[in-house]
Design a protein around this motif. Structure first.
Motif, mmCIF file in Angstrom:
data_model
loop_
_atom_site.group_PDB
_atom_site.id
_atom_site.type_symbol
_atom_site.label_atom_id
_atom_site.label_comp_id
_atom_site.label_asym_id
_atom_site.label_seq_id
_atom_site.Cartn_x
_atom_site.Cartn_y
_atom_site.Cartn_z
ATOM 1 N N GLY A 394 -2.467 11.039 3.272
ATOM 2 C CA GLY A 394 -2.482 9.852 2.423
ATOM 3 C C GLY A 394 -3.085 10.133 1.058
ATOM 4 O O GLY A 394 -3.703 9.266 0.441
ATOM 5 N N THR A 395 -2.903 11.359 0.583
ATOM 6 C CA THR A 395 -3.384 11.711 -0.750
ATOM 7 C C THR A 395 -2.622 10.897 -1.802
ATOM 8 O O THR A 395 -1.411 10.741 -1.674
ATOM 9 C CB THR A 395 -3.117 13.202 -1.022
ATOM 10 N N PRO A 396 -3.299 10.366 -2.816
ATOM 11 C CA PRO A 396 -2.565 9.646 -3.855
ATOM 12 C C PRO A 396 -1.553 10.575 -4.516
ATOM 13 O O PRO A 396 -1.827 11.756 -4.696
ATOM 14 C CB PRO A 396 -3.659 9.234 -4.842
ATOM 15 N N GLY A 397 -0.391 10.012 -4.863
ATOM 16 C CA GLY A 397 0.667 10.840 -5.421
ATOM 17 C C GLY A 397 1.675 11.230 -4.354
ATOM 18 O O GLY A 397 2.665 11.866 -4.648
ATOM 19 N N PHE A 401 0.185 7.668 0.726
ATOM 20 C CA PHE A 401 -0.832 6.828 0.089
ATOM 21 C C PHE A 401 -0.348 5.389 -0.057
ATOM 22 O O PHE A 401 -1.118 4.446 0.137
ATOM 23 C CB PHE A 401 -1.194 7.406 -1.282
ATOM 24 N N ILE A 402 0.928 5.243 -0.399
ATOM 25 C CA ILE A 402 1.473 3.909 -0.651
ATOM 26 C C ILE A 402 1.350 3.042 0.606
ATOM 27 O O ILE A 402 0.881 1.906 0.547
ATOM 28 C CB ILE A 402 2.955 4.018 -1.070
ATOM 29 N N GLY A 475 6.135 8.702 -3.454
ATOM 30 C CA GLY A 475 4.760 8.382 -3.808
ATOM 31 C C GLY A 475 4.679 7.733 -5.179
ATOM 32 O O GLY A 475 3.655 7.161 -5.549
ATOM 33 N N PHE A 476 5.773 7.835 -5.951
ATOM 34 C CA PHE A 476 5.764 7.255 -7.295
ATOM 35 C C PHE A 476 6.798 6.145 -7.450
ATOM 36 O O PHE A 476 6.514 5.106 -8.011
ATOM 37 C CB PHE A 476 6.000 8.348 -8.345
#
Lengths: 497, 489
Positions: A394-397, A401-402, A475-476
């Motif tokens: 769940g690392t951002p990016g 994570f979302i 992720g984006f």
């Protein structure tokens, strides 16, 4: 074109079914693969067309054989259905090029055609569960996909695959039986099997005869939970994933459990949620408690696994916990998170299992000790593994994570701070089990058993890279994942009593 | 460069240039000279990019890149504001010197895996630029995690069991605190304020009571593990196992600076200084930071290993910045910002000197340094300047930050902070001056093998940073202007 357009819901099922029959007659492995490839690459276009149609003109109702519901079988596709269809067919289309060489390596040549036949039958079943608007028809498709799955697992190279398949056969059959008993209850109370019809007719029935409705709910929930491997009904999953042929593991982890979850969401929010005061029952609390147990216990077991496939299998149980947590939260943000994770987890797990499948293809093992330093020999495979692994954490990016962000927001809407804390703490366990593999494959000296290891052939490499890229992409850009999930969640939550 | 590109383009170029370098470096895997040229070119280009943003910024513009909206409450966007500018200037400037130094050090010590080293370094710098120019907490968090992950291979560069042990502490502690404390704090901030954007004056004013504010502040202060507040400081000494230029990256250029920078930015632009002061919720932070300053200094006093002593000195100096924040006077926040800059140039000088001694004389313990100043006058001269700056003696950069912080402590009658600064200055002198004394005034041991100065790139780099330490004292205009702009509404 105009004449095909209204037939798309049926074609979504008929084409893979006919493909399966064709493959069974062809008997040649390479031809069988080509047919499977053609079918798999055609399906996402139909799914996308259906999803687009549901989003622009509303739900699609297709009357099978021209019999109107509730007498005849209705195929009913709303945005949620279209979303899951696109997930299943899209993921399959991207992973199918991997199958040929992997299957050649792991399965006896005489069984190749049968393997693809089973694959297409399973595919048909999964798509069928998603399109059908009929409770019993869903059972039929569930059985089609399950029977095919048992066969595919049993084809595994390791002899323990037979035991795993048998174990799954027993548990899967119990699950299906529970489901059909539940459907039987519903039919007794309401006299209909059409899901939309059920929902309206259950409203008076629930007042007259609550115990029967609750019994139906309980049977159906347990039955489907066995199929989706909700903790503690997950016991069939680790062995099945670990010993099945690599490609089967990828396919099952990315699609089969996801479709079962879809069915559960369908019953919870479109049938029972409409008919009875769902929130007054302890269902959501039980879901949350079991999800938390999955997130923690399965993750901790994953930390101690030495076989990477089994480790990823336990991680799947844990990740399913996040999805069911979103269902249990039963609010806008929570359900959005759960459905988003349905999609994201399929992508990330596909990348991870594909990468491990490539390792098995090259060195014939997926024990952690045999993988030391393999990153230098199979750099692209292991970079993809690392990216998807970060997604799992769940690392951002990354896509992971979302999902967790929405789940945390869902917990906050209830004011449950402890749940936010538990979500992040459980992610930390993923750091440990993913990190352990990354350290071995990247930072240990290369073992002597890896002399000839290198990245897999082009056709196998492409799917791995595609899913790793997708992990970052989603992720984006979250219009397809969280965007649609948000729409779906709004409809489902809004439809509840 | 400002003539060629609009400020908006320059902002994303600041992240893109080091990233492009990271992609280009592996292409020249077999030609080390070309590979290092890529690093140096990128470093110079990046510095020019950041410098050309300075004029529009001082002219009142706040160029931003309207990024990608990711989900409810999340968007990836960059925006230049004064404090971030200061940090970006330091980091990009020091990347140039650090690259020159790296070339000398990595070649002088025949280090393996140099291509991987330069790639990770470039990614770390890109992440640092992202942190510096983050428009909101999510963007900051994303690059913060990227910085942790990209520096892990650098910390474990030696690939020994000891390196892996330290690497695990490094990754575990930094990722752990960020996910367990920092992320929940961000989620809470969004739930309370409905936005994550850094805003002058803060976004939480009037929205949180004393209790919630105290909890949030604690989550941020400890969640940003890179700031090395005790008791979460031990990853920093453990990471000393890495090669010296990496230590310089951790201690001076990027990592710990990113930590204190983030805390400073969050206090000023999320909580708001006035808001925190009116709620009176920072006494505990003063005490924790003060304890860290003193305790780390006492530990440093007892270390014989030079790099370990420097590491504990960093822990202590970082908490100066936090202390400056916790005093909650605008002037002390300016001091904190100044101290980030001053500590960066001084500490990098000290680490360069330590690495220089290791490369030329293969010595790492302080007790072995008798008379080394006679053989390595440039190195030890630079070391002396760095040490003086750490103590805070004019005319070195370290004096300025302390001066403003003391002024702030006086204004707010914060006697705890005042006492801590005074006592720690004495302690700093006690653990730095004996090294200088030993190097210059003791006789070198007879047994030692003869050696001269370190390789030329190393000497150039450390002389440059030592000169920078003094230069920053005399030409503090830009830094001061940026720090003042930070607290202006």
């Amino acid at each position: 074109m105009n004449s095909i357009w209204p037939q798309l819901p049926a074609l979504q099922i008929v084409i893979p079914l006919l493909g399966a029959v064709l493959v069974a007659f062809l008997r040649r492995g390479s031809l069988a693969f080509l047919v499977t490839l053609a079918v798999s690459w055609l399906m996402p276009f139909i799914s996308a067309a259906l999803l687009w149609q549901t989003m622009t003109t509303g739900p699609i109702s297709y009357h099978l054989g021209g019999w109107p519901p509730p007498i005849g079988i209705e195929y009913r596709i709303d945005v949620l259905g279209g979303f899951v269809l696109l997930l299943v067919s899209g993921v399959s289309a991207f992973m199918i090029p991997f199958a040929r060489q992997s299957v050649e390596r792991e399965i006896h040549p005489s069984k190749h055609a049968w393997f693809y036949c089973m694959y297409l039958l399973c595919f048909t079943g999964l798509l069928g569960i998603t399109v059908t608007g009929d409770a019993f028809n869903a059972f039929v498709f569930l059985e089609i996909s399950s029977l095919a799955t048992y066969t595919m697992i049993a084809l595994g190279h390791d002899r323990r695959a037979l035991l795993a398949a048998f174990q799954y056969l027993i548990i899967g059959t119990i699950g299906a039986t529970f489901y059909v008993i539940g459907v039987g209850f519903l039919y007794l109370i309401t006299g209909t099997l059409n899901l939309a019809d059920l929902a309206t007719r259950l409203i008076p029935a629930a007042v007259e005869n609550p115990p029967a409705v609750y019994a139906a709910l309980a049977f159906i929930t347990v039955g489907i939970s066995l199929k989706l491997a909700l903790f503690p009904l997950h016991t069939w999953l680790p062995n099945a994933y670990a010993y099945a042929p690599s490609f089967v593991t990828v396919f099952l982890s990315a699609t089969a459990t996801k479709v079962a979850i879809y069915l559960l969401v369908r019953y919870f929010f479109s049938v029972f949620g409409v008919a009875i005061d769902f929130r007054a029952l302890p269902v959501t609390e039980i879901m949350i408690a079991l999800s938390l147990a999955a997130m923690f216990i399965a993750s901790i077991v994953a930390v101690y696994e030495t076989n990477v496939k089994r480790m990823l299998a336990y991680s799947s149980v844990a990740q399913i916990g996040y999805i069911t947590l979103g269902i249990g939260l039963a609010n806008q943000a929570g359900l959005t998170g759960g459905l988003t994770h349905l999609f994201n987890h399929a992508i990330m797990k596909a990348a991870l299992f594909l990468a491990i499948g490539a390792v098995v293809y090259r060195i014939g093992s997926c024990k952690l000790d045999d993988l030391s330093g393999i990153g230098r020999k199979m750099p692209f495979t292991m970079i993809a593994f690392a990216i998807a692994g970060f997604g799992l954490i769940g690392t951002p990016g990354t896509a992971g994570f979302i999902s967790k962000w929405y789940l945390a927001l869902g917990a906050l809407d209830h004011g449950w701070w402890f749940l936010v804390a538990l979500i992040v703490v459980s992610s930390m366990i993923a750091v440990v089990y993913v990190g352990r593999v990354l350290e071995v494959v990247w930072f240990r000296p290369t073992g002597p058993n890896l002399k000839d290891a290198k990245d897999p052939p082009f056709l196998m490499m492409m799917p791995i890279i595609a899913f790793a890229v997708a992990t970052v992409y989603f992720g984006f850009d979250t219009r397809l994942t969280a965007g649609i999930s948000e729409t779906v969640a709004k409809t489902l939550i809004g439809g509840m009593r | 460069m400002s003539a060629m590109f609009s400020p908006e383009t320059l902002v994303w170029l600041a992240v893109a240039i080091p990233l492009a370098a990271a992609l280009l470096i592996p292409v020249f895997h077999r030609e080390p000279n070309v590979r290092e040229t890529v690093t140096l070119t990128a470093a110079v280009l990046l510095f020019l990019t950041v410098v050309s943003l300075l004029a529009p910024l001082l002219g009142g513009a706040r160029p931003e890149v309207a990024g990608i909206r990711i989900a409810t409450g999340l968007s990836l966007s960059l925006k230049v504001e004064p404090l971030g500018m200061l940090f970006a200037l330091i980091a990009s400037g020091l990347w140039i010197v650090n690259s020159i130094y790296s070339i000398g050090y990595m070649r002088g010590n025949d280090e393996p895996r140099q291509t991987g080293y330069y790639i990770c370094f470039a990614v770390a710098i890109a992440s640092t630029m992202g942190i510096a120019f983050a428009k909101n907490l999510f963007t900051l968090f994303l690059f913060y995690e990227a910085l942790t992950i990209s520096t892990y291979p650098l910390v474990t560069h030696k690939r020994t069991p000891e390196a892996f042990r330290s690497g695990r502490i490094y990754l575990g502690l930094l990722l752990g605190t960020s996910m367990l404390l920092f992320l929940p704090a961000i989620i809470a901030t969004w739930a309370i304020a409905g936005t994550l954007d850094f805003t002058p004056g803060g976004i939480l004013a009037g929205k949180t009571g004393t209790g919630v504010t105290a909890v949030l502040l604690a989550l941020y202060a400890f969640g940003i593990g890179k700031a090395a507040l005790m008791p979460l400081h031990f990853w920093l000494p453990a990471a000393m196992v890495a090669p010296t230029p990496v230590s310089a990256l951790l201690h001076a250029v990027a990592v710990v600076k990113a930590g204190v920078f983030a805390i400073l930015k969050i206090v000023v632009m999320i909580f708001g200084i006035d808001n925190l002061a009116s709620l009176g919720q920072s006494t505990w932070l003063t005490i924790v930071a003060g304890t860290t300053v003193l305790a780390a200094s006492l530990v440093a006093l007892r270390q014989d290993n030079l790099k370990k002593r420097l590491a504990y000195s960093t822990v202590s100096q970082l908490s100066y910045v936090i202390l400056g924040v916790a005093i909650l006077a605008p002037i002390s926040a300016v001091g904190a910002a100044m101290h980030i800059a001053a500590h960066a140039v001084s500490k990098i000088t000290l680490f360069f000197a330590a690495g220089s001694i290791y490369t030329a004389a293969h010595k790492s313990e302080i007790s072995e340094l008798d008379g080394i100043g006679r053989r390595m006058p440039w190195t030890m001269g630079a070391f002396t300047i760095g040490a003086l700056s750490m103590i805070g003696i004019p005319p070195t950069a370290g004096f300025l930050g302390k001066w403003f912080m003391l002024t702030g402590a006086m204004q707010t009658a914060n006697w705890i902070a005042l006492g801590v600064i005074v006592v720690s200055t004495v302690l700093n002198a006690a653990y730095f001056l004996p090294i200088v004394f030993r190097a210059f005034f003791r006789e070198p041991p007879m047994t030692s093998r003869p050696h001269g100065e370190a390789p030329l790139p190393i000497v150039i780099a450390l002389t440059a940073t030592a000169a920078g330490t003094i230069l920053l004292f005399f030409c503090s205009g830009i830094a001061l202007q940026l720090s003042n702009l930070m607290i202006a509404r």
